[in-house]
Design an enzyme around this catalytic site. Structure first.
Site, mmCIF file in Angstrom:
data_model
loop_
_atom_site.group_PDB
_atom_site.id
_atom_site.type_symbol
_atom_site.label_atom_id
_atom_site.label_comp_id
_atom_site.label_asym_id
_atom_site.label_seq_id
_atom_site.Cartn_x
_atom_site.Cartn_y
_atom_site.Cartn_z
ATOM 1 N N ASP A 109 -3.517 4.038 18.737
ATOM 2 C CA ASP A 109 -2.088 4.154 18.433
ATOM 3 C C ASP A 109 -1.869 3.457 17.096
ATOM 4 O O ASP A 109 -1.980 2.237 16.990
ATOM 5 C CB ASP A 109 -1.268 3.484 19.539
ATOM 6 C CG ASP A 109 0.233 3.589 19.281
ATOM 7 O OD1 ASP A 109 0.640 4.472 18.510
ATOM 8 O OD2 ASP A 109 0.984 2.776 19.847
ATOM 9 N N PRO A 111 0.284 2.589 13.376
ATOM 10 C CA PRO A 111 1.677 2.312 13.005
ATOM 11 C C PRO A 111 2.322 3.455 12.247
ATOM 12 O O PRO A 111 1.671 4.209 11.524
ATOM 13 C CB PRO A 111 1.559 1.069 12.103
ATOM 14 C CG PRO A 111 0.219 0.492 12.387
ATOM 15 C CD PRO A 111 -0.647 1.655 12.744
ATOM 16 N N LYS A 165 10.308 14.740 21.736
ATOM 17 C CA LYS A 165 11.745 14.558 21.998
ATOM 18 C C LYS A 165 12.472 15.908 22.025
ATOM 19 O O LYS A 165 13.632 16.015 21.602
ATOM 20 C CB LYS A 165 12.372 13.613 20.968
ATOM 21 C CG LYS A 165 11.698 12.238 20.939
ATOM 22 C CD LYS A 165 12.424 11.248 20.069
ATOM 23 C CE LYS A 165 11.697 9.898 20.073
ATOM 24 N NZ LYS A 165 12.386 8.881 19.269
ATOM 25 N N GLY A 466 -7.457 -22.522 -20.099
ATOM 26 C CA GLY A 466 -6.283 -23.385 -19.952
ATOM 27 C C GLY A 466 -5.063 -22.691 -20.515
ATOM 28 O O GLY A 466 -5.146 -21.601 -21.098
ATOM 29 N N SER A 468 -1.742 -21.735 -22.792
ATOM 30 C CA SER A 468 -1.482 -21.675 -24.225
ATOM 31 C C SER A 468 -0.943 -23.030 -24.677
ATOM 32 O O SER A 468 -0.067 -23.614 -24.046
ATOM 33 C CB SER A 468 -0.446 -20.580 -24.512
ATOM 34 O OG SER A 468 -0.107 -20.564 -25.880
ATOM 35 N N SER A 470 -2.830 -25.737 -24.837
ATOM 36 C CA SER A 470 -3.588 -26.830 -24.216
ATOM 37 C C SER A 470 -4.581 -27.471 -25.179
ATOM 38 O O SER A 470 -5.032 -28.596 -24.956
ATOM 39 C CB SER A 470 -4.336 -26.322 -22.977
ATOM 40 O OG SER A 470 -5.272 -25.312 -23.348
ATOM 41 N N SER A 540 -7.614 -16.855 -20.183
ATOM 42 C CA SER A 540 -8.309 -16.273 -19.009
ATOM 43 C C SER A 540 -7.675 -16.767 -17.713
ATOM 44 O O SER A 540 -8.270 -17.560 -16.986
ATOM 45 C CB SER A 540 -9.803 -16.580 -19.049
ATOM 46 O OG SER A 540 -10.079 -17.921 -19.348
#
Length: 634
Positions: A109, A111, A165, A466, A468, A470, A540
């Site tokens: 069954d 979803p 139905k 690291g 920008s 740094s 990165s």
């Protein structure tokens, strides 16, 4: 001794007939509230597999949380999660077993909600048939088309459409005929031709196990009749022999067996076989099923094979018929169903599991995604949750495969996030790309070792990451000057400089950032192969791409340097004025502002720029390189 008037011979005959009944695996799918769980509950009830205590519990649950005013709510037999009962929807895949006198069944069954489409794919991956429900009041919906497309994509060719139905539309024949006509037109466009439409009422059981008098105009089979009669005889035993090796059994020094599940074909003692991808030939000396030695085994059996020759066989290898081997390749066209909230990005690398093989797979490129409503091919650079796209895949090493349409086990795969081990996608291999067969590694006499010896150094990658501002570029520049003064052969790859040439075509979206680092990682690998000490200074931001860069070189050749600068400090420095632009909304996808930065978890070197000057930071890295034997100072 007879039991209730039945002789032993009759009991044995009955038991043998039960053993010989075929097994049908099928799924139910469709849109939300089409009645899938109710239908399965009715199947379980009508097949007499619901015990009295279960019925008593069902009656209590129906009065407490049911949706039928205290009458038996058959959906509660299947909806096991409390969240499902509270919401009246199916979330997870629920598997149920039941039997009739003619056949065994395992039903999944699945979803109906779009956000759980990935669960539907899971259920469909092992199914022989699909029962697609349609609410007679609503007709064919978008999710009906989506599930039908996935059913076709996943190789299910037999479909029963339960138009449910019908009691709510007074069992009107014109409504049934209209839905049947519309669905079959849709099915024909996606290659589904074996389609049977049945008008049903799951709540009242009409046309489920018995043909009620509510649809005198319907002359087709009931749902049970169709499930019992549909031909599911597989072709697996007639196909060539394939055994993905799951593990190597060394019970003692004299025994070495290759264990796994036969996914197609038949194997007999004495048969010539080939080990792939190595291509070594041998023959089958013994076959064990459990601890019983047999002369032959067929598809679907778990076996241990002992070969006549002492050949190298490991998990992930495959034993195949020597005269009909499958293909081996490392680049493919594939269809991917994306199952994660974080998008699939072109250029990102994932773990790929196909059969018992696990490799790294890079998506390059995404050719298109598919509009489920129109089946149009739409250009795309990424796949979002529940998107279906066609991509090219580049693998870290060749794998044994067959197209999915020929062999689900060797053509189906999953993609796994390298950091979290979360399954993020499922896919189907179509064919190997021509370049996979035509492009080969050229063997060169001058290799990395020779180049490094000529330069008198150990090549490596020093990867500074690291935010920008740094100080990465400043530190990398100071370090290279010191190495150069000692006569070391270096090259510095700086983020801004590379974007003037090699990566000038890339922007700053997440997908472009992934591709930016992928290219730099490949260039770094080539430079290490040239014997150089490579310094890489890039933001990165994503761990996954930094890990790929690390894995492109040998162990001990990659040094991740985390230039750790708090965002507020980097923003105060802002040497290029980029943070100000980002805060004003003039610079989109800026790391630290509206694009994430994933800090390294285990860097080789961490630089705290709030306590160290650039010169001190460069010296810290230099001393670490000395301790690692990269730099020798007399």
């Amino acid at each position: 001794m007879d039991v209730i008037g039945i002789g032993n011979a009759d009991i044995e005959s009955y038991l043998r007939s039960q053993e010989q009944r075929s097994l049908l695996r099928f799924i139910t799918c469709g849109s939300v509230d089409d009645g899938k769980s109710t239908l399965i509950g009715r199947l379980l009830y009508d097949s007499k597999v619901v015990f009295e205590d279960q019925l008593a519990a069902l009656a209590i649950d129906s009065r407490r949380v049911g949706t039928r005013g205290g009458e038996l709510d058959f959906a509660l037999l299947v909806d096991g999660l409390s969240a499902e009962r509270e919401q009246g929807i199916t979330i997870d895949v629920a598997y149920r077993f039941f039997s009739t006198d003619k056949r065994h069944f395992i039903v999944a069954d699945t979803p109906g909600h779009e956000q759980y489409t990935r669960n539907m794919v899971t259920g469909a991956s092992t199914a022989d048939l699909a029962v697609i429900l349609i609410d007679a009041r609503k007709g064919v919906l978008t999710q009906t088309r989506r599930h039908s497309f996935l059913v076709s994509l996943l190789g299910i060719r037999r479909v029963i459409v339960a138009i449910n139905k019908m009691d709510l539309v007074d069992y009107a024949r014109p409504i049934f005929a209209q839905i049947e006509r519309e669905y079959k037109e849709c099915a024909a466009r996606i290659g589904l031709v074996d389609v049977t439409c049945i008008p049903v009422s799951a709540i009242y059981g009409h046309n489920i196990a018995v043909r009620g008098d509510t649809t005198p105009w319907y002359e087709g089979p009931t749902l049970f009749e169709q499930l019992e009669s549909v031909d599911v005889a597989g072709l697996e035993t007639s196909r060539p022999f394939r055994l993905p090796v799951q593990w190597v059994n060394r019970s003692d020094s004299a025994f070495r067996g290759s264990a796994g599940l036969i996914v197609s074909g038949t194997v007999r003692v004495g048969d010539p076989v080939r080990v792939l991808p190595s291509g070594i030939d041998s023959r089958v000396e013994r076959i064990l099923v459990g601890d019983q030695e047999v002369e032959a085994a067929v598809s679907g059996q778990s076996v241990t094979l002992m070969l006549a020759d002492d050949v190298d066989v490991s998990r992930g290898d495959m034993l195949v018929a020597q005269d009909a081997p499958p293909s081996v390749a490392d680049q493919f066209e594939a269809t991917i169903v994306w199952m994660h909230a974080r998008p699939l990005l072109q250029g990102r690398t994932y773990l790929m599991k196909v059969g018992t093989q696990t490799v790294s797979a890079t998506v390059s490129p995404i050719k298109h995604k598919i509009n489920i409503n129109t089946l149009e091919h739409v250009a795309a650079k990424k796949l979002e949750l529940n998107d279906i796209g066609v991509c090219a895949l580049e693998l870290s090493r060749p794998v044994v495969f067959e197209p999915y349409r020929e062999n689900r086990d060797l053509g189906g795969f999953i993609l796994v996030d390298r950091l979290t081990n979360t399954t993020v996608g499922a896919g189907l291999l179509h064919f190997a790309l021509r370049r996979s067969q035509n492009v080969r590694w050229q063997m060169l006499d001058v290799d990395k070792l020779a180049r490094a010896e000529q330069k008198g150094q150990k090549p490596c990658v020093i990867w500074l990451t690291g935010l920008s501002g740094s100080g990465k570029s400043t530190i990398a520049n100071l370090l290279e000057k010191r190495l150069h003064a000692l006569g070391r052969h270096t090259y510095l790859l700086d983020g801004d400089n590379v974007r003037h040439g090699l990566n000038k075509d890339l922007g700053f979206t997440e997908a472009d950032r992934v591709e930016n680092i992928r290219r730099i990682a490949e260039v770094s690998r080539l430079m290490v192969d040239a014997g150089l000490i490579v310094l890489v200074s890039f933001i990165s931001p994503f761990r996954a791409e930094r890990r790929v860069a690390r894995e492109l070189v040998q162990t001990g050749e990659f040094f991740e340097v985390f230039v750790d600068t708090p965002l507020d400090v980097a923003e105060r420095r802002d040497p290029k004025g980029l943070y100000k632009k980002a805060r004003r909304g003039e610079l989109k996808n800026f790391t630290g502002v509206d694009s994430p930065y994933e800090e390294p978890e285990h860097p080789e070197i961490r630089i705290d720029t709030t306590t160290q000057s650039p010169e001190e930071a460069a010296d810290t890295i230099f001393q670490q390189l000395r301790r690692a034997g990269i730099v020798d100072v007399e």
